[in-house]
Design an enzyme around this catalytic site. Sequence first.
Site, PDB file in Angstrom:
ATOM      1  CB  CYS A  49      16.309 -65.529   6.570  1.00  0.00           C
ATOM      2  SG  CYS A  49      14.783 -65.078   7.421  1.00  0.00           S
TER       3      CYS A  49
ATOM      4  CB  CYS B   7      10.046 -63.735   2.034  1.00  0.00           C
ATOM      5  SG  CYS B   7       9.764 -63.477   3.802  1.00  0.00           S
TER       6      CYS B   7
ATOM      7  CB  CYS C   2      13.698 -62.930   0.547  1.00  0.00           C
ATOM      8  SG  CYS C   2      15.136 -62.367   1.496  1.00  0.00           S
TER       9      CYS C   2
ATOM     10  CB  CYS D 127      17.600 -48.626   7.328  1.00  0.00           C
ATOM     11  SG  CYS D 127      16.501 -49.966   7.806  1.00  0.00           S
TER      12      CYS D 127
ATOM     13  CB  CYS E 156      15.579 -46.981  10.170  1.00  0.00           C
ATOM     14  SG  CYS E 156      14.266 -48.066   9.601  1.00  0.00           S
TER      15      CYS E 156
ATOM     16  CB  CYS F 235       9.699 -47.625   7.915  1.00  0.00           C
ATOM     17  SG  CYS F 235      10.208 -47.864   6.207  1.00  0.00           S
TER      18      CYS F 235
ATOM     19  NE  ARG G 287      11.605 -44.241   3.963  1.00  0.00           N
ATOM     20  CZ  ARG G 287      12.179 -43.098   4.340  1.00  0.00           C
ATOM     21  NH1 ARG G 287      13.043 -42.491   3.568  1.00  0.00           N
ATOM     22  NH2 ARG G 287      11.896 -42.567   5.514  1.00  0.00           N
TER      23      ARG G 287
HETATM   24  S1  SF4 Z   1      12.480 -60.975   3.602  1.00  0.00           S
HETATM   25 FE1  SF4 Z   1      14.210 -62.429   3.559  1.00  0.00          FE
HETATM   26  S2  SF4 Z   1      15.400 -61.906   5.372  1.00  0.00           S
HETATM   27 FE2  SF4 Z   1      13.377 -60.985   5.658  1.00  0.00          FE
HETATM   28  S3  SF4 Z   1      12.171 -62.499   6.762  1.00  0.00           S
HETATM   29 FE3  SF4 Z   1      11.791 -62.891   4.576  1.00  0.00          FE
HETATM   30  S4  SF4 Z   1      13.338 -64.445   4.016  1.00  0.00           S
HETATM   31 FE4  SF4 Z   1      13.990 -63.546   5.958  1.00  0.00          FE
END
Ligand code: SF4
Length: 331
Positions: free
Chosen positions: A55, A59, A62, A99, A131, A191, A263
């Site tokens: 990705c 984040c 993540c 989901c 979802c 959600c 949740r």
């Molecule tokens: S949480 Fe992870 S998968 Fe989702 S947008 Fe952020 S970096 Fe990408």
Amino acid sequence: MTDEIRHNWTKEEIETLYNTPMLDLIYQAATVHRRHHSQSEVQVCTLLSIKTGGCPEDCAYCPQAARYNTGVQAQGLLKKEEVLAYARQAKDAGSTRFCMGAAWREVKDNQDFDDVLEMVKGVNELGLEVCSTLGMLTEEQARRLSAAGLYAYNHNLDSSEEFYDQIITTRKYDDRLQTLEYVRKAGISVCCGGIIGLGETHEDRIGLLHTLAIQPQHPESVPINALVRVKGTPLENQIEVDIWDMIRMIAVARILMPKSMVRLSAGRKEFSCSEQALCFLAGANSIFAGEKLLTTPNPAFDDDLKMFSLLGLKPREAFKEEKAKASINAG
Ligand code: SF4
């Protein structure tokens, strides 16, 4: 306490609730919970990663962000038949919501999106609440997902607006709110929740709860996640989330948004059965089942079965709200 559903909560009111002594807070939340839900029902959901890793977003929590070295094996979009096989398995194991998560910044109008729309149709036909969580959407994409039968869209706000740029710099809080607006407009159930343990303050947690609670329509589902610290991410050395902080978040969310499904989401593997029981008492009424939550560990299916039996819980049926509304209209 009244039965009124409020959308005008002030930050000060939420702060007072948040700082209520724990046992009193749990009691208040449990009382609200029992007025609006069956206390013995917990919805069991399954979350499948249909496109993993690689990705472009940053984040900080993540393991799927391409820029962090976390050992997550990137994998392209699964085939529809593979996804439907997982969905059938999940249904047989008692899940009523399925989901599908894709590690995308945003949805692109391409073959992958067309394939996801087909998956949505297929899962819907299995009688599951379908979802997805695919990143940012345009208004038209939200409309197409709705037309394909998507029941809910997950798009978390993660934390407060003030803290947001400490954990993500590749998009803005307003981008999130914009996608949520498109989802709502398309008639898809929302959600949306957050994560604690990112290094945020209590004020940030209160800020997140405030943003959720003042939405013109509360999210139908509010996931409360505890950070799962993954080696290679910038947050790998954060301190472990205290269970009492989870219980406090769940209880306040329950009081602010009485009708929502709250949740107990990521981080559950770290919590004992007794700790999870307190979360249910404080108003949590949904969990994710299956040994993985996207790429991070989750309790084993058998452990959850034992927990349900011990606590006298039963899985909530799919589309319960809609069935209740239909029977009122028919009567
Ligand atoms: S949480 Fe992870 S998968 Fe989702 S947008 Fe952020 S970096 Fe990408």
